[in-house]
Design a protein around this motif. Sequence first.
Motif, mmCIF file in Angstrom:
data_model
loop_
_atom_site.group_PDB
_atom_site.id
_atom_site.type_symbol
_atom_site.label_atom_id
_atom_site.label_comp_id
_atom_site.label_asym_id
_atom_site.label_seq_id
_atom_site.Cartn_x
_atom_site.Cartn_y
_atom_site.Cartn_z
ATOM 1 N N ALA A 123 31.404 39.411 19.051
ATOM 2 C CA ALA A 123 32.223 40.393 19.159
ATOM 3 C C ALA A 123 32.806 41.019 18.077
ATOM 4 N N ALA A 124 32.535 42.292 17.744
ATOM 5 C CA ALA A 124 33.211 43.057 16.818
ATOM 6 C C ALA A 124 33.793 44.229 17.291
ATOM 7 N N LEU A 131 36.491 46.720 10.535
ATOM 8 C CA LEU A 131 35.780 45.778 9.445
ATOM 9 C C LEU A 131 34.178 45.676 9.168
ATOM 10 N N ALA A 132 33.611 45.989 10.184
ATOM 11 C CA ALA A 132 32.108 45.881 10.215
ATOM 12 C C ALA A 132 31.782 47.348 9.592
ATOM 13 N N LEU A 133 32.313 48.544 9.973
ATOM 14 C CA LEU A 133 32.066 49.784 9.475
ATOM 15 C C LEU A 133 32.409 50.017 7.956
ATOM 16 N N SER A 134 33.323 49.063 7.408
ATOM 17 C CA SER A 134 33.408 49.188 6.188
ATOM 18 C C SER A 134 32.708 48.529 5.181
ATOM 19 N N CYS A 135 31.804 47.737 5.720
ATOM 20 C CA CYS A 135 30.492 47.154 5.035
ATOM 21 C C CYS A 135 29.548 48.430 5.072
ATOM 22 N N ASP A 136 28.617 48.019 4.001
ATOM 23 C CA ASP A 136 27.500 49.064 3.821
ATOM 24 C C ASP A 136 26.309 48.782 4.809
ATOM 25 N N PHE A 137 26.049 47.821 5.491
ATOM 26 C CA PHE A 137 24.947 47.379 6.376
ATOM 27 C C PHE A 137 25.632 46.725 7.418
ATOM 28 N N ARG A 138 25.068 46.666 8.695
ATOM 29 C CA ARG A 138 25.497 46.046 9.844
ATOM 30 C C ARG A 138 24.345 45.553 10.574
ATOM 31 N N ILE A 139 24.105 44.195 10.381
ATOM 32 C CA ILE A 139 22.926 43.409 11.161
ATOM 33 C C ILE A 139 23.557 42.715 12.147
ATOM 34 N N ALA A 140 23.169 42.999 13.562
ATOM 35 C CA ALA A 140 23.891 42.430 14.743
ATOM 36 C C ALA A 140 22.737 41.539 15.397
#
Length: 276
Positions: A123-124, A131-140
Amino acid sequence: MTEKREVTSTMDFKTIIYDARDHVAKITINRAERMNGYNMTMVEEMCAAIDLARQDDEVRVLIITGSGRAFCAGGDISGAPESHSRFHGHPMGHMLEMREGFHQLVLSLHRFDKPVIAAINGAAVAGGLTLALSCDFRIASDQARLGDTALKFALLCDEGGAYLFPRFMGLDRALKMTLLSEVYDARTALELGLVTEVVPHAELEARVNDFARRLAEGPPLAIRLAKRMMYKQREMTLENALEDAALNVMITNPSEDVREGIRAFREKRKPNFKGK
């Protein structure tokens, strides 16, 4: 047999695990019993760990993930003593708690000029999505769920979501997600632009590690400058963006890494970039 990687630096924290090895630093949010909901201690420790990674020239990539079933489920609203900030009871406590707390975490990532990968293991939601969108890449993981649940509690998307959500998914979709407290499965989140990639849950760690390794093998100086250019130039006119690019090549083009890249190409071998 998997080759053992040599640790370059570690540090003990109460709410996170920080580890750095082979040019890759990793922050694991370690509050699984609270679905990795954040409190002031966790935010301060994450900011400190990000600063460690920023100052360590051996670190070229940062990974952020969560322990247990969640990446980060937003703010800790359990009411437990540890969920209270040092501003609890202050006349302007709610504002100070955000401004001196989670906002500093978002800004720390915004200012971090090395690549950051969010490995979204579960869960995000709400602040966790921010927090996730503040990163450059999001691998889920395909088991991850992403969305904004703040309004379920009559709370605002005050961690930075009001700024970030529309930029990734468009204003109408962001409003729909927030106003209806919607949470999406990983595939839907991919279609909405909230994640970069979705992988089977069992393959998440391996995929993220491989992606981080490939980034770490690239030219560190050029990668950091390319990231800064893309973020800065989103707010520039074309003329100002081209001028910014012209200034940045004065740093990269005379570098040892450029000479090494050209030499490796001519010698038909893999380059060994050192960030110089």
